[in-house]
Design an enzyme around this catalytic site. Sequence first.
Site, PDB file in Angstrom:
ATOM      1  CB  ILE A  20      -1.136  -0.131   1.285  1.00 14.53           C
ATOM      2  CG1 ILE A  20      -1.887  -1.231   0.964  1.00 14.53           C
ATOM      3  CG2 ILE A  20      -1.647   1.286   1.278  1.00 14.53           C
ATOM      4  CD1 ILE A  20      -2.866  -1.410   2.173  1.00 14.53           C
ATOM      5  CG  ASP A  64      12.523  -2.782  14.055  1.00 16.49           C
ATOM      6  OD1 ASP A  64      11.457  -2.599  14.452  1.00 16.49           O
ATOM      7  OD2 ASP A  64      12.964  -4.109  13.795  1.00 16.49           O
ATOM      8  CE1 TYR A 156      -6.105  -7.784   9.916  1.00 11.83           C
ATOM      9  CE2 TYR A 156      -7.265  -6.398  11.639  1.00 11.83           C
ATOM     10  CZ  TYR A 156      -6.212  -6.533  10.675  1.00 11.83           C
ATOM     11  OH  TYR A 156      -5.510  -5.418  10.434  1.00 11.83           O
ATOM     12  CE  LYS A 163      -4.010  -2.452  10.922  1.00 14.07           C
ATOM     13  NZ  LYS A 163      -2.897  -1.562  10.494  1.00 14.07           N
ATOM     14  NE  ARG A 193      -3.110 -12.479  -3.967  1.00  9.67           N
ATOM     15  CZ  ARG A 193      -3.485 -13.567  -3.018  1.00  9.67           C
ATOM     16  NH1 ARG A 193      -2.323 -13.833  -2.331  1.00  9.67           N
ATOM     17  NH2 ARG A 193      -4.568 -14.224  -2.885  1.00  9.67           N
ATOM     18  CB  ALA A 196       0.821  -7.630   5.453  1.00 10.55           C
TER      19      ALA A 196
END
Length: 264
Positions: A20, A64, A156, A163, A193, A196
């Site tokens: 994304i 990171d 999920y 989230k 897709r 992740a």
Amino acid sequence: MGFLDGKKCLIAGLASTRSIAWGIASAMHEQGAELAFTYQGEKLRDRVTDMAAKLGSNIVIPMDVGKDEEIETAFAALKDHWNHLDIMVHSIGFAPREQLDGNYLDCVTREGSMVAHDISSYSFAAMGKVARHMMPPGGAMLTLSYLGAIRSIPQYNVMGPAKASLEANVRFMAAATGESGIRVNGISAGPIRTLASSGVGNFRKMLQMGAEGNPMKRNITIEEVGNAAAFLCSDLASGITGEVLMVDNGYSTVGTPQVGTTPK
Ligand code: NAD
Ligand code: 0WE
């Protein structure tokens, strides 16, 4: 002439051209933004450097987000290139693999929950904490969420609560930065897709069901998420903050999938 002409934008979370983050970077580049990237871990360095070059950027910095020192060091390194930052994009999410397969209460653990919340939610605030000191009025921060924040979605699992926490961070960060003229928003994207998501069992089936269940009868693309991101981070959206925008072909607006109707 683009609506992001001259804006300096840092993008975290690029891993491949399916990311994304790649859709967002491309859309922002099209609208005239200058780009910088961070990447997680040495394995990604060369790939992210090549992708950045395709969008005219040679600012590629390791970060990171699980380590405070790396966040500090990354923004310090960014300051060697830019003395201010207009846009910060956080396109990062992670839970240990075993958290994402099976019954929620069978899978969830204290450690798994901690990692998911740390990397997927807190890291946005951690980056915002540092980035705001480089941001002039008109600055914007953006993160990526998913419907699992507000609905339970099979497999999920703990990423849902993480989230939900990320979306609360959007609202609290918006309140914390609003007086400085900085806006903070999220995009809740439909399934796509990417690296992740392809690590997730039955993702193909999910994509297919998602497409059948939304008004547009197709999956969302990273280009569409990218264009919405470019808008939200631009002055066109100067009145929008603390918001999570659904970019999901309307999936979340439908009560029950349409059956038995064939379009004329
Ligand atoms: P992706 O695999 O391309 O990107 C995920 C990125 O997170 C990678 O670049 C990875 O390096 C980075 N990351 C993970 N742990 C990190 C850490 N400790 N430090 C720094 N970076 C780290 O996948 P994507 O689908 O593009 O995911 C981007 C965002 O979009 C995530 O927040 C994800 O939850 C969200 N999202 C994805 C979908 C989807 O279906 N793909 C839908 C809605 C929201
Ligand atoms: O946020 C995501 C991806 C989340 C994710 C994926 C992985 C796979 C590999 C977080 N951590 C990991 N850790 C790994 O080791 N999405 C919105 C994509 C996604 O993931 C799902 C989905 C969707 C959609 C998992 C189950 C069900 C649906």
